[in-house]
Design a protein around this motif. Structure first.
Motif, mmCIF file in Angstrom:
data_model
loop_
_atom_site.group_PDB
_atom_site.id
_atom_site.type_symbol
_atom_site.label_atom_id
_atom_site.label_comp_id
_atom_site.label_asym_id
_atom_site.label_seq_id
_atom_site.Cartn_x
_atom_site.Cartn_y
_atom_site.Cartn_z
ATOM 1 N N ALA A 148 7.023 0.272 12.608
ATOM 2 C CA ALA A 148 7.503 0.722 11.296
ATOM 3 C C ALA A 148 6.546 0.291 10.186
ATOM 4 O O ALA A 148 6.301 1.041 9.234
ATOM 5 N N ALA A 149 5.980 -0.918 10.308
ATOM 6 C CA ALA A 149 5.035 -1.403 9.306
ATOM 7 C C ALA A 149 3.755 -0.575 9.325
ATOM 8 O O ALA A 149 3.196 -0.248 8.269
ATOM 9 N N ARG A 150 3.271 -0.227 10.542
ATOM 10 C CA ARG A 150 2.076 0.615 10.638
ATOM 11 C C ARG A 150 2.312 2.001 10.049
ATOM 12 O O ARG A 150 1.453 2.544 9.347
ATOM 13 N N GLN A 151 3.493 2.561 10.314
ATOM 14 C CA GLN A 151 3.816 3.877 9.775
ATOM 15 C C GLN A 151 3.886 3.840 8.251
ATOM 16 O O GLN A 151 3.405 4.753 7.570
ATOM 17 N N LYS A 152 4.462 2.763 7.729
ATOM 18 C CA LYS A 152 4.548 2.618 6.270
ATOM 19 C C LYS A 152 3.160 2.491 5.655
ATOM 20 O O LYS A 152 2.880 3.049 4.591
ATOM 21 N N GLU A 153 2.283 1.757 6.334
ATOM 22 C CA GLU A 153 0.914 1.611 5.839
ATOM 23 C C GLU A 153 0.191 2.948 5.812
ATOM 24 O O GLU A 153 -0.524 3.279 4.853
ATOM 25 N N LEU A 154 0.387 3.748 6.857
ATOM 26 C CA LEU A 154 -0.226 5.082 6.894
ATOM 27 C C LEU A 154 0.321 5.982 5.791
ATOM 28 O O LEU A 154 -0.431 6.715 5.139
ATOM 29 N N ASP A 155 1.640 5.914 5.578
ATOM 30 C CA ASP A 155 2.250 6.727 4.518
ATOM 31 C C ASP A 155 1.726 6.322 3.149
ATOM 32 O O ASP A 155 1.436 7.185 2.301
ATOM 33 N N ASP A 156 1.616 5.018 2.915
ATOM 34 C CA ASP A 156 1.100 4.535 1.628
ATOM 35 C C ASP A 156 -0.350 4.966 1.429
ATOM 36 O O ASP A 156 -0.750 5.355 0.321
ATOM 37 N N ARG A 157 -1.123 4.890 2.498
ATOM 38 C CA ARG A 157 -2.528 5.296 2.391
ATOM 39 C C ARG A 157 -2.640 6.793 2.102
ATOM 40 O O ARG A 157 -3.477 7.225 1.296
ATOM 41 N N LEU A 158 -1.795 7.597 2.757
ATOM 42 C CA LEU A 158 -1.803 9.039 2.525
ATOM 43 C C LEU A 158 -1.408 9.365 1.088
ATOM 44 O O LEU A 158 -2.023 10.224 0.440
ATOM 45 N N ASP A 159 -0.381 8.669 0.575
ATOM 46 C CA ASP A 159 0.029 8.878 -0.816
ATOM 47 C C ASP A 159 -1.099 8.540 -1.776
ATOM 48 O O ASP A 159 -1.339 9.253 -2.765
ATOM 49 N N ALA A 160 -1.823 7.454 -1.503
ATOM 50 C CA ALA A 160 -2.921 7.054 -2.375
ATOM 51 C C ALA A 160 -4.044 8.081 -2.351
ATOM 52 O O ALA A 160 -4.625 8.413 -3.395
ATOM 53 N N GLU A 161 -4.342 8.599 -1.166
ATOM 54 C CA GLU A 161 -5.390 9.619 -1.072
ATOM 55 C C GLU A 161 -5.001 10.895 -1.800
ATOM 56 O O GLU A 161 -5.839 11.534 -2.439
ATOM 57 N N GLN A 162 -3.725 11.271 -1.712
ATOM 58 C CA GLN A 162 -3.263 12.469 -2.400
ATOM 59 C C GLN A 162 -3.346 12.299 -3.915
ATOM 60 O O GLN A 162 -3.724 13.214 -4.643
ATOM 61 N N LYS A 163 -2.997 11.099 -4.399
ATOM 62 C CA LYS A 163 -3.075 10.848 -5.848
ATOM 63 C C LYS A 163 -4.528 10.883 -6.320
ATOM 64 O O LYS A 163 -4.843 11.416 -7.381
ATOM 65 N N ASN A 164 -5.425 10.289 -5.523
ATOM 66 C CA ASN A 164 -6.830 10.284 -5.911
ATOM 67 C C ASN A 164 -7.425 11.685 -5.877
ATOM 68 O O ASN A 164 -8.297 12.016 -6.678
ATOM 69 N N ALA A 165 -6.944 12.512 -4.948
ATOM 70 C CA ALA A 165 -7.464 13.874 -4.854
ATOM 71 C C ALA A 165 -6.888 14.786 -5.928
ATOM 72 O O ALA A 165 -7.413 15.859 -6.181
ATOM 73 N N GLY A 166 -5.779 14.395 -6.545
ATOM 74 C CA GLY A 166 -5.170 15.189 -7.601
ATOM 75 C C GLY A 166 -4.473 16.425 -7.099
ATOM 76 O O GLY A 166 -4.290 17.391 -7.835
ATOM 77 N N THR A 167 -4.114 16.444 -5.820
ATOM 78 C CA THR A 167 -3.422 17.591 -5.239
ATOM 79 C C THR A 167 -2.049 17.176 -4.799
ATOM 80 O O THR A 167 -1.786 16.012 -4.518
ATOM 81 N N ALA A 168 -1.167 18.126 -4.730
ATOM 82 C CA ALA A 168 0.208 17.863 -4.299
ATOM 83 C C ALA A 168 0.411 18.458 -2.930
ATOM 84 O O ALA A 168 0.182 19.639 -2.707
#
Length: 233
Positions: free
Chosen positions: A133-153
C-alpha cells in the motif's frame, strides 16, 4: 445543685452500643480486611506471573511483540507498569468490559501509526500488505506530481478497468482511446494563459488605453451643436 448541673442531669444519656453490635462491627471489619488481603495476594501473584512471561518475551529474539488475553482494567494497568519498567512499548485495544487487551513491543519494533490504527479498527496487521500500500501511494503521489509539472489533466481512474463490466471490454477500450486522444479538450495550456508581451509593450498599451479613455471623456463633455434660433428682427 446549681443551674448547669440541673440542666445536665435532665438531659438524656446517649444510647450505648451493646456487645452484640460491637461484635458485628468487628466481624464486618475483619471480613473487609480479609477480602482486601485476598485481592492484594491475587494482584501480587498476577504481577509475578506477568513479570516471568514478559521476561521470557524479552529473551526471545524472534518475537517482536506480545498480545495478552482480554482482562480487567486493574490487570492491564499492572502489565503497562511492568512493560514500562522493562523498557517496552505497550498499548491497549478493544472495547472496555468486552474484549479490551494489552499488546507490548520491544523498542526496536515500535509500531507505527498505520499499525496502531489497524488494531484500533479491530483489524489484523499485515506488514507485506502495508508495504504494498505504501509503494502504491508513492507511485500515485509521483504520478500526481508529474501531471502537475506537465500542466495536463489526466483522469484519475482508468476508464477501461472502471467501466468494462458495464459496457464491455471492447467499448471500454474505445472510450479509453478517445479519452487519451482528447485529454487536452476543455483545458487551456498554461503557456496560453501567460502574458507574452514585454514590459515596454505593456506600458505602451496601458498609455494608449488611458489616452483613448481621456479623449472619450473630453468629447462627451462638449455641448451638442445647435442652430441659432434667436429672432434678429
Amino acid at each position: 445543685m446549681d443551674l448547669l448541673g440541673s440542666i445536665l442531669g435532665s438531659m438524656e444519656k446517649p444510647p450505648t452500643i451493646d456487645d452484640k453490635e460491637k461484635k458485628r462491627a468487628k466481624a464486618q471489619k475483619a471480613l473487609v480486611e480479609k477480602q482486601q488481603l485476598k485481592e492484594k495476594q491475587k494482584l501480587d501473584e498476577f504481577r509475578e506471573k506477568m513479570q516471568k512471561r514478559i521476561h521470557e518475551f524479552i529473551k526471545d529474539a524472534a518475537q517482536p511483540k506480545l498480545k495478552f488475553e482480554p482482562m480487567e482494567k486493574v490487570f492491564r494497568a499492572l502489565i503497562h507498569d511492568i512493560a514500562d519498567v522493562a523498557g517496552l512499548t505497550s498499548f491497549s485495544f478493544g472495547i472496555e468490559e468486552e474484549d479490551r487487551y494489552v499488546m507490548i513491543w520491544k523498542k526496536e519494533f515500535c509500531p507505527g501509526d498505520d499499525e496502531l490504527n489497524a488494531y484500533k479498527r479491530g483489524e489484523a496487521w499485515d506488514p507485506e500488505k502495508a508495504k504494498e500500500a505504501a509503494r502504491q501511494k508513492e507511485l500515485d503521489d509521483r504520478l500526481d506530481a508529474e501531471q502537475k509539472n506537465a500542466g495536463t489533466a489526466v483522469p484519475a481512474s482508468n476508464y477501461r478497468d472502471k467501466y468494462k463490466h458495464l459496457i464491455g471490454e471492447d467499448a471500454a477500450k474505445d472510450a479509453a482511446k478517445n479519452m487519451k486522444a482528447n485529454k487536452s479538450y476543455g483545458f487551456v495550456p498554461s503557456d496560453n494563459k501567460r502574458d507574452q508581451r514585454t514590459i515596454e509593450q505593456v506600458l505602451n498599451d496601458t498609455r494608449a488605453k488611458k489616452k483613448l479613455k481621456t479623449e472619450h471623456r473630453s468629447d462627451s463633455s462638449k455641448p451638442p451643436d445647435t442652430e441659432d434660433t434667436t429672432d434678429q428682427s
